[in-house]
Design a protein around this motif. Structure first.
Motif, PDB file in Angstrom:
ATOM      1  N   THR A  67       0.833  -1.203   0.000  1.00 12.49           N
ATOM      2  CA  THR A  67       0.000   0.000   0.000  1.00 12.49           C
ATOM      3  C   THR A  67       0.871   1.258   0.000  1.00 12.49           C
ATOM      4  OG1 THR A  67      -1.668  -1.261   1.198  1.00 12.49           O
ATOM      5  CG2 THR A  67      -1.947   1.129   1.142  1.00 12.49           C
ATOM      6  N   HIS A 144     -10.506  -0.237   4.384  1.00 19.31           N
ATOM      7  CA  HIS A 144      -9.324  -0.171   3.509  1.00 19.31           C
ATOM      8  C   HIS A 144      -9.875   0.041   2.089  1.00 19.31           C
ATOM      9  CE1 HIS A 144      -5.402  -0.634   2.019  1.00 19.31           C
ATOM     10  NE2 HIS A 144      -5.081  -1.842   2.440  1.00 19.31           N
ATOM     11  N   ARG A 179      -9.953  -5.526   7.950  1.00 20.78           N
ATOM     12  CA  ARG A 179     -10.598  -4.357   7.320  1.00 20.78           C
ATOM     13  C   ARG A 179     -10.870  -4.642   5.846  1.00 20.78           C
ATOM     14  NH1 ARG A 179      -5.176  -1.708   9.112  1.00 20.78           N
ATOM     15  NH2 ARG A 179      -3.701  -2.529   7.605  1.00 20.78           N
ATOM     16  N   ARG A 233      -5.743 -13.728   5.411  1.00 16.31           N
ATOM     17  CA  ARG A 233      -4.826 -14.390   6.354  1.00 16.31           C
ATOM     18  C   ARG A 233      -5.281 -14.135   7.787  1.00 16.31           C
ATOM     19  NH1 ARG A 233      -1.516 -10.729   9.015  1.00 16.31           N
ATOM     20  NH2 ARG A 233      -1.962  -8.657   8.206  1.00 16.31           N
ATOM     21  N   GLN A 235      -5.203 -12.498  11.003  1.00 15.82           N
ATOM     22  CA  GLN A 235      -4.628 -11.168  11.268  1.00 15.82           C
ATOM     23  C   GLN A 235      -3.942 -11.197  12.639  1.00 15.82           C
ATOM     24  OE1 GLN A 235      -5.598  -8.268   8.814  1.00 15.82           O
ATOM     25  NE2 GLN A 235      -5.752 -10.192   7.676  1.00 15.82           N
ATOM     26  N   GLY A 274      -2.568  -9.848  -0.038  1.00 17.06           N
ATOM     27  CA  GLY A 274      -1.186  -9.846   0.412  1.00 17.06           C
ATOM     28  C   GLY A 274      -1.082  -9.075   1.730  1.00 17.06           C
TER      29      GLY A 274
HETATM   30  C1  NCD Z   1      -4.069  -5.781   3.841  1.00 15.63           C
HETATM   31  C2  NCD Z   1      -4.115  -4.851   5.034  1.00 15.63           C
HETATM   32  O1  NCD Z   1      -3.125  -4.233   5.390  1.00 15.63           O
HETATM   33  O2  NCD Z   1      -5.190  -4.772   5.603  1.00 15.63           O
HETATM   34  N1  NCD Z   1      -2.863  -5.727   3.130  1.00 15.63           N
HETATM   35  C3  NCD Z   1      -2.674  -4.779   2.185  1.00 15.63           C
HETATM   36  O3  NCD Z   1      -3.015  -3.627   2.342  1.00 15.63           O
HETATM   37  N2  NCD Z   1      -2.098  -5.203   1.034  1.00 15.63           N
HETATM   38  C4  NCD Z   1      -4.420  -7.167   4.171  1.00 15.63           C
HETATM   39  C5  NCD Z   1      -3.627  -7.873   5.218  1.00 15.63           C
HETATM   40  O4  NCD Z   1      -2.691  -7.346   5.814  1.00 15.63           O
HETATM   41  O5  NCD Z   1      -3.972  -9.052   5.462  1.00 15.63           O
END
Ligand code: NCD
Length: 319
Positions: A67, A144, A179, A233, A235, A274
């Motif tokens: 991100t 998110h 999120r 995944r 968390q 991811g």
């Molecule tokens: C997600 C997050 O940070 O919520 N990852 C991301 O932004 N690519 C998903 C996650 O961490 O499982």
């Protein structure tokens, strides 16, 4: 006289805090624009000067790879300047409050803040303290929005339409502490998809009513009916106690392995935000399958964030 950091009489800058900020028309416009940027990237001509003279502050109070870097790359492809705030070497370590940090950054005159924070609702609170535009890059278990938008862009490209009516999206794994699960179910629902939440009771929200979704703990019962499977995944950073009593049991019930993948529809896809926990969420062969869209999601993350920055900074006053 010190100028007011937040003057409620001025118009609030256009911000993106939640999927709920977007109408379905605004969503479709953003996806179209992002689709154009994605095509430009593929053609090697994404660099443009639309946002020259705009200054963006990336404020990540929580870890991030995809991100943060995609916001920075996206901003730079549009010729905006990006400054990275690094919490670990900032005055937060000297005890400075979030409000003072935000007011300090506001006084410097940035055009937008891209904010990730571990506390759900932090961007809403920050909005009370500044008139600078805010883009939410993930807050706690809450929202998110740019992730959900890039996922929708990826699925739209796969289907060839942004009308997801009749498509069944399964979100599998740690629904309660994610999120992404909240934002994705909301956005895909807005575009017409029906949502099935799949996971053990300990990883399900207490009340699924507001999710407007079907919920089950039995992946094998529903996997053959799904058009897209989004794996989430566990968390771990948000869970203090072991909510998964037995990891081998979790893996045997919820991992997308060769056998489960074979039972999906022939044109069903895998989506994954991811970071991927290999071996827990899916097996390596499923990760490498061409109907796993996760690499395209990463690439679309740059194009989608270009579209959001463009829209927030020069795209008119409201969504
Ligand atoms: C997600 C997050 O940070 O919520 N990852 C991301 O932004 N690519 C998903 C996650 O961490 O499982």
């Amino acid at each position: 006289m010190t100028p007011a950091v937040h003057d409620p009489r001025t118009i609030q800058a256009k911000s993106l805090l939640s999927v709920g900020d977007l109408s379905s028309n605004a969503t479709r416009r953003l996806l179209d624009q992002a689709n154009g940027f994605a095509a430009d990237m593929d053609a090697g001509k994404a660099f443009r000067d639309d946002l020259r003279g705009k200054f963006v502050l990336n404020m990540f109070f929580e870890n991030s790879t995809r991100t943060r870097t995609s916001f920075e790359l996206g901003a730079k492809l549009l010729s905006a300047e990006v400054v990275n705030f690094n919490e670990q070497i900032s005055s937060v370590q000297k005890g400075e409050s979030l409000r003072d940090t935000i007011e300090t950054a506001t006084m410097m005159g940035f055009d937008a803040f891209v904010i990730r924070h571990a506390t759900s609702g932090a961007p809403e609170e920050i909005r009370q303290w500044t008139n600078t535009a805010i883009i939410n890059a993930g807050d706690g278990v809450n929202q998110h929005p740019t992730q959900a938008l890039l996922d929708a862009l990826t699925y739209k490209q796969y289907l060839g339409t942004d009308d997801f009516t009749g498509k069944r999206l399964g979100i599998v794994g740690d629904i309660a502490h994610s999120r992404v699960s909240r934002s994705v179910s909301q956005l895909f629902g807005m575009l017409g998809a029906t949502i099935t939440l799949v996971g053990p009771a300990s990883l399900m929200p207490d009340d699924v009513t507001p999710w407007n979704a079907h919920a089950t703990d039995d992946l094998d019962e529903v996997i053959g009916d799904l058009d897209a499977v989004y794996t989430i995944r566990p968390q771990q950073e948000r869970v203090t106690e072991g909510l998964i009593p037995s990891m081998p049991e979790y893996v045997s019930s919820y991992r997308i392995d060769t056998d489960r993948f074979a039972r999906m529809n022939n044109d069903a896809v895998i989506l994954e935000a991811g970071p991927l926990v290999r071996g827990v969420q899916m097996t390596d062969d499923v990760a490498a399958n061409e109907r796993n869209l996760m690499n395209r999601q990463v690439r679309n993350g740059v194009a989608l964030r270009m579209a959001v920055l463009h829209s927030v900074l020069i795209g008119g006053e409201s969504w």
